[in-house]
Design a protein around this motif. Structure first.
Motif, PDB file in Angstrom:
ATOM      1  N   GLU A  64       0.811  -1.225   0.000  1.00 44.12           N
ATOM      2  CA  GLU A  64       0.000   0.000   0.000  1.00 44.12           C
ATOM      3  C   GLU A  64       0.841   1.270   0.000  1.00 44.12           C
ATOM      4  O   GLU A  64       0.584   2.212   0.750  1.00 44.12           O
ATOM      5  N   SER A  65       1.867   1.317  -0.801  1.00 37.75           N
ATOM      6  CA  SER A  65       2.724   2.496  -0.976  1.00 37.75           C
ATOM      7  C   SER A  65       3.202   3.066   0.362  1.00 37.75           C
ATOM      8  O   SER A  65       2.886   4.190   0.729  1.00 37.75           O
ATOM      9  N   PRO A  66       4.026   2.327   1.106  1.00 36.85           N
ATOM     10  CA  PRO A  66       4.455   2.787   2.436  1.00 36.85           C
ATOM     11  C   PRO A  66       5.306   4.059   2.395  1.00 36.85           C
ATOM     12  O   PRO A  66       5.367   4.789   3.379  1.00 36.85           O
ATOM     13  N   TYR A  67       5.907   4.348   1.259  1.00 35.27           N
ATOM     14  CA  TYR A  67       6.775   5.512   1.146  1.00 35.27           C
ATOM     15  C   TYR A  67       6.006   6.819   1.281  1.00 35.27           C
ATOM     16  O   TYR A  67       6.588   7.872   1.524  1.00 35.27           O
ATOM     17  N   LEU A  68       4.681   6.782   1.117  1.00 34.41           N
ATOM     18  CA  LEU A  68       3.884   8.000   1.213  1.00 34.41           C
ATOM     19  C   LEU A  68       3.888   8.573   2.635  1.00 34.41           C
ATOM     20  O   LEU A  68       3.687   9.769   2.824  1.00 34.41           O
ATOM     21  N   GLY A  69       4.103   7.735   3.644  1.00 28.74           N
ATOM     22  CA  GLY A  69       4.116   8.201   5.032  1.00 28.74           C
ATOM     23  C   GLY A  69       5.504   8.510   5.554  1.00 28.74           C
ATOM     24  O   GLY A  69       5.673   8.820   6.740  1.00 28.74           O
TER      25      GLY A  69
END
Length: 167
Positions: free
Chosen positions: A120-125
């Motif tokens: 779930e696109s962890p880099y966004l946080g």
């Protein structure tokens, strides 16, 4: 036997009686008489015939020319059959290699989709104040962005390739 040999060799060279007669400086009827066995060329003419037909005089005087030609054709056809079989096997082997490559590509694309969906696109946080984290986050985002757009096209092409190679 010389009459049959002259006729057989002349025909195998694709010459008509008239064409052979012109090359030997005789009339067509002379060639016809030789081939019918009504007359025999003299020794000088035999040498000329052998030069024009590109055949040794011994072959012109020999027993039978047809059998050796049949043997040659049989040998050539056997060799061609072997070559065709080898080419067919090589083509089949390449088809298998390409088919398995495309299947592996499809499985790989599906696996990456599952992994990206699960993460779930962890880099966004992430905190992008650190330059190394920012570069890594941009790299992940670029990979995901390119993959999500290019993968369906590649997957469709691979599936079409698999279907065509299976036929």
């Amino acid at each position: 036997m010389i009459s049959e040999n002259i006729k057989t060799i002349r025909k195998s060279r694709g010459l008509s009686q008239q064409e052979l007669a012109v090359k030997l400086n005789v009339v067509r009827q002379t060639i016809s008489k030789w081939e019918q066995g009504l007359s025999v060329p003299d020794s000088d003419m035999l040498i000329s015939i052998s030069e024009v037909l590109e055949t040794p005089v011994s072959t012109l005087l020999g027993e039978n020319v047809i059998e050796s030609e049949a043997d040659d054709l049989k040998a050539i056809s056997t060799k061609l059959e072997v070559i065709n079989l080898q080419l067919a096997q090589r083509k089949t082997a390449w088809k298998k290699i390409w088919r398995w490559f495309l299947i592996t590509l499809c499985v790989g694309i599906a696996a990456i989709f599952v992994i990206l969906f699960a993460l779930e696109s962890p880099y966004l946080g992430w905190n992008y104040n650190d330059p190394e984290t920012a570069v890594l986050g941009v790299a992940f985002h670029s990979f995901e962005w390119l993959f999500v757009r290019a993968a369906p096209i590649i997957l469709t092409g691979a599936i079409i390739g698999i279907r065509q190679l299976s036929e």
